[in-house]
Design a protein around this motif. Structure first.
Motif, PDB file in Angstrom:
ATOM      1  N   UNK A 188       0.828  -1.193   0.085  1.00  0.00           N
ATOM      2  CA  UNK A 188      -0.089   0.100  -0.059  1.00  0.00           C
ATOM      3  C   UNK A 188       1.002   1.173   0.091  1.00  0.00           C
ATOM      4  N   UNK A 189       2.083   1.363   0.728  1.00  0.00           N
ATOM      5  CA  UNK A 189       3.007   2.248   0.764  1.00  0.00           C
ATOM      6  C   UNK A 189       3.444   2.548  -0.564  1.00  0.00           C
ATOM      7  N   UNK A 190       3.858   1.657  -1.148  1.00  0.00           N
ATOM      8  CA  UNK A 190       4.555   1.753  -2.687  1.00  0.00           C
ATOM      9  C   UNK A 190       3.531   2.192  -3.491  1.00  0.00           C
ATOM     10  N   UNK A 191       2.119   1.985  -3.506  1.00  0.00           N
ATOM     11  CA  UNK A 191       0.994   2.434  -4.476  1.00  0.00           C
ATOM     12  C   UNK A 191       0.820   4.048  -4.019  1.00  0.00           C
ATOM     13  N   UNK A 192       0.609   4.240  -2.920  1.00  0.00           N
ATOM     14  CA  UNK A 192       0.488   5.788  -2.666  1.00  0.00           C
ATOM     15  C   UNK A 192       1.578   6.516  -2.854  1.00  0.00           C
ATOM     16  N   UNK A 193       2.808   6.280  -2.694  1.00  0.00           N
ATOM     17  CA  UNK A 193       4.183   7.094  -2.738  1.00  0.00           C
ATOM     18  C   UNK A 193       4.476   6.951  -4.156  1.00  0.00           C
ATOM     19  N   UNK A 194       4.039   6.068  -5.006  1.00  0.00           N
ATOM     20  CA  UNK A 194       4.764   5.881  -6.287  1.00  0.00           C
ATOM     21  C   UNK A 194       5.964   5.202  -6.514  1.00  0.00           C
ATOM     22  N   UNK A 195       6.333   4.198  -5.362  1.00  0.00           N
ATOM     23  CA  UNK A 195       7.661   3.840  -5.385  1.00  0.00           C
ATOM     24  C   UNK A 195       7.749   2.578  -6.233  1.00  0.00           C
ATOM     25  N   UNK A 196       9.234   2.612  -6.853  1.00  0.00           N
ATOM     26  CA  UNK A 196       9.477   1.376  -7.338  1.00  0.00           C
ATOM     27  C   UNK A 196       9.801   0.263  -6.526  1.00  0.00           C
ATOM     28  N   UNK A 197      10.201  -1.055  -7.116  1.00  0.00           N
ATOM     29  CA  UNK A 197      10.475  -2.285  -6.228  1.00  0.00           C
ATOM     30  C   UNK A 197      11.632  -1.892  -5.803  1.00  0.00           C
ATOM     31  N   UNK A 198      12.503  -1.283  -6.510  1.00  0.00           N
ATOM     32  CA  UNK A 198      13.884  -1.095  -5.894  1.00  0.00           C
ATOM     33  C   UNK A 198      13.867   0.271  -4.698  1.00  0.00           C
ATOM     34  N   UNK A 199      13.121   0.937  -4.753  1.00  0.00           N
ATOM     35  CA  UNK A 199      12.666   2.042  -3.799  1.00  0.00           C
ATOM     36  C   UNK A 199      12.402   1.206  -2.363  1.00  0.00           C
ATOM     37  N   UNK A 200      11.463   0.130  -2.722  1.00  0.00           N
ATOM     38  CA  UNK A 200      10.557  -0.314  -1.577  1.00  0.00           C
ATOM     39  C   UNK A 200      11.598  -1.087  -0.988  1.00  0.00           C
ATOM     40  N   UNK A 201      12.602  -1.795  -1.708  1.00  0.00           N
ATOM     41  CA  UNK A 201      13.791  -2.529  -0.935  1.00  0.00           C
ATOM     42  C   UNK A 201      14.671  -1.574  -0.225  1.00  0.00           C
ATOM     43  N   UNK A 202      14.908  -0.380  -0.545  1.00  0.00           N
ATOM     44  CA  UNK A 202      15.591   0.667   0.356  1.00  0.00           C
ATOM     45  C   UNK A 202      14.996   1.021   1.466  1.00  0.00           C
ATOM     46  N   UNK A 203      13.578   1.147   1.395  1.00  0.00           N
ATOM     47  CA  UNK A 203      12.849   1.502   2.543  1.00  0.00           C
ATOM     48  C   UNK A 203      13.125   0.455   3.737  1.00  0.00           C
ATOM     49  N   UNK A 204      13.169  -0.769   3.120  1.00  0.00           N
ATOM     50  CA  UNK A 204      13.666  -1.995   4.166  1.00  0.00           C
ATOM     51  C   UNK A 204      15.120  -1.914   4.663  1.00  0.00           C
ATOM     52  N   UNK A 205      15.892  -1.559   3.760  1.00  0.00           N
ATOM     53  CA  UNK A 205      17.415  -1.618   4.142  1.00  0.00           C
ATOM     54  C   UNK A 205      17.748  -0.483   4.808  1.00  0.00           C
ATOM     55  N   UNK A 206      17.218   0.697   4.818  1.00  0.00           N
ATOM     56  CA  UNK A 206      17.499   1.868   5.560  1.00  0.00           C
ATOM     57  C   UNK A 206      17.843   1.887   7.011  1.00  0.00           C
ATOM     58  N   UNK A 207      16.821   1.161   7.365  1.00  0.00           N
ATOM     59  CA  UNK A 207      16.390   0.777   8.829  1.00  0.00           C
ATOM     60  C   UNK A 207      17.591   0.107   9.239  1.00  0.00           C
ATOM     61  N   UNK A 208      17.956  -0.934   8.850  1.00  0.00           N
ATOM     62  CA  UNK A 208      19.020  -1.813   9.177  1.00  0.00           C
ATOM     63  C   UNK A 208      20.587  -1.117   9.072  1.00  0.00           C
ATOM     64  N   UNK A 209      20.725  -0.530   7.794  1.00  0.00           N
ATOM     65  CA  UNK A 209      21.929   0.012   7.454  1.00  0.00           C
ATOM     66  C   UNK A 209      22.244   1.400   8.163  1.00  0.00           C
ATOM     67  N   UNK A 210      21.166   2.114   9.018  1.00  0.00           N
ATOM     68  CA  UNK A 210      21.403   3.084   9.736  1.00  0.00           C
ATOM     69  C   UNK A 210      21.638   2.735  11.031  1.00  0.00           C
TER      70      UNK A 210
END
Length: 462
Positions: A25-47
């Motif tokens: 749902x987040x991807x649909x509302x903000x118009x995220x690409x699959x790659x951007x969605x993966x970075x939404x997941x990655x950012x938390x653990x990287x930080x």
């Protein structure tokens, strides 16, 4: 104290896992690409991986309780920013703030000063049980919100509220260590260049892995990012070994009494991210459309993880007592083999729901046994006054491994997704489970490498 720390861990897991079912749902509302969605997941653990060493070292110098409060407040701010995010850039900032958490390491610093070794093992077991409970509650809440038609932003607001609850619990029942008294008159300088290089190296490595299927596994761009990341990680370790006030004690890190325990978290982080994404993904895939999958709605799919919760509670009770009589290397080897065989089982049998539930149950036992044993070893070997700093290494490794696991999952999905339906094909799960099985063997090697002289049978009072 153990229940308080367990609550903190449980609510951290709830806040993290609850959002995963909402990413569509987040991807649909903000118009995220699959790659951007993966970075939404990655950012938390990287930080988290990039900040944990600094925060934990600061806790060892200035007081663990004080840093813990600031960390939890930062997580609350991160959830609020994520909930209000109007675009991808702001969402990334919010998820990064949510990832800046040193809770586990700071708790180890407190427990090292306040608990005997036997009570510390019991406390770690309780914390492991809270983690297993949080995984199920998080997936179930996320699925419930989807069924009820709630916004993905609601998930982040609930995450913020739950984190405030954990902060209140910590303020009421969380003790402090002797760090402030111990460092009166001592130098409190910190060298941060090494950990900044480590953060940059890890980010570069994850970019290379996640984009490998887009650029080509052997392409110049992929190799440049991966090798560049490895080089930066190596330079960061070299810098830390020469620094006057290092954030990481390299001389202590590379010993057979500690390094194998840290390596266990590689065998938990990479397979763990593959496990959650693959099991949740297969459970929700509609068989009527694809010919495979269980076709469960997000709420019911969350209940697939109940066996893991039950297993985690059981293992959290049994393992601390087991470590009083059995060498930790034996427990790690057995749990590592069990986890690897679980993924082999899921590779062969994941098309049947009962078999998937059995796999989730055994994974929960193995995961909690590895978690409890490895942290018990790390806490026992920590130098007095450096408990959080020593523990920060395992948290950084765990978050780094989770980041790499997410990048690997992103690469597998990118290669095996049907472009017409945008749904991962059946081969995704075969490849993913086999990769997770191979990564789990790192725990077996770590157990074999762990010093035979190390045991936790003696109760040591710090």
């Amino acid at each position: 104290m153990a229940i308080t720390f367990s609550l903190l861990q449980m609510l951290n897991e709830v806040g993290a896992m609850m959002a995963i079912p909402m990413y569509g749902a987040m991807s649909a509302e903000l118009g995220l690409t699959p790659n951007q969605v993966s970075w939404v997941l990655l950012t938390t653990t990287l930080a988290g991986a990039a900040s944990i060493a600094i925060l934990s070292k600061a806790g060892d110098l200035f007081g663990h309780r004080r840093l813990m409060i600031w960390c939890v407040l930062g997580i609350v701010v991160g959830y609020v920013v994520s909930a209000l995010a109007p675009n991808f850039a702001v969402l990334i900032v919010g998820r990064a703030l949510t990832g800046i958490m040193a809770g586990q390491a700071l708790c180890v610093g407190i427990m090292n000063d306040r608990l005997t070794e036997l009570d510390r093992r019991k406390a770690i077991g309780i914390i492991g049980g809270g983690q297993a409970i949080g995984v199920f509650i998080g997936f179930a809440l996320g699925g419930l919100m989807i069924v009820l038609g709630a916004s993905w932003r609601t998930a982040f607001w609930i995450g913020a509220i739950l984190t405030v609850v954990s902060l209140v619990a910590f303020l009421a029942w969380g003790s402090d260590s002797d760090a402030v008294k111990r460092n009166v008159g001592a130098s409190r300088r910190m060298d941060v260049l090494g950990v900044l290089l480590m953060g940059l190296g890890l980010t570069a490595l994850c970019i290379g892995i996640s984009q490998s299927t887009v650029w080509g596994v052997t392409s110049g761009r992929t190799l440049a990012w991966v090798l560049g990341g490895v080089a930066l990680l190596a330079i960061s370790l070299w810098w830390e070994s020469r620094a006057r006030e290092p954030l990481l004690d390299i001389s202590q890190l590379f010993t057979r009494r500690l390094l194998p325990a840290y390596a266990v978290f590689v065998a938990m982080g990479i397979p763990g991210m593959l496990f959650f994404n693959l099991v949740m993904g297969y459970a929700q895939t509609p068989a009527a459309v694809t010919g495979y999958g269980f076709g469960l709605n997000p709420l019911v799919a969350g209940f697939v993880f109940i066996p893991m919760t039950v297993a985690g509670i059981v293992a959290a009770r049994v393992v601390p007592h087991l470590l009083h009589t059995v060498a930790p290397r034996t427990v790690i080897i057995a749990a590592g083999l069990a986890q690897a065989l679980t993924f082999v089982w899921l590779w062969a049998m994941h098309e049947q729901l009962w078999a998937a539930l059995v796999g989730v149950l055994v994974y929960g036992l193995a995961y909690t046994a590895l978690f409890t044993t490895a942290i018990s070893v790390i806490a026992a070997e920590a130098v007095v006054g450096k408990g959080a700093g020593t523990a920060s290494v395992y948290v950084a490794i765990a978050l780094s491994a989770s980041s790499i696991g997410t990048a690997i999952y992103s690469a597998i999905v990118g290669k095996y997704t049907d472009p017409t339906t945008n749904i991962p094909v059946a081969a995704t799960y075969d490849v993913g489970f086999l990769v997770a099985a191979g990564a789990s063997l790192v725990a077996v090697l770590a157990g074999l490498w762990l010093s035979k002289k190390l045991n936790l049978t003696e109760v040591v009072v710090h």
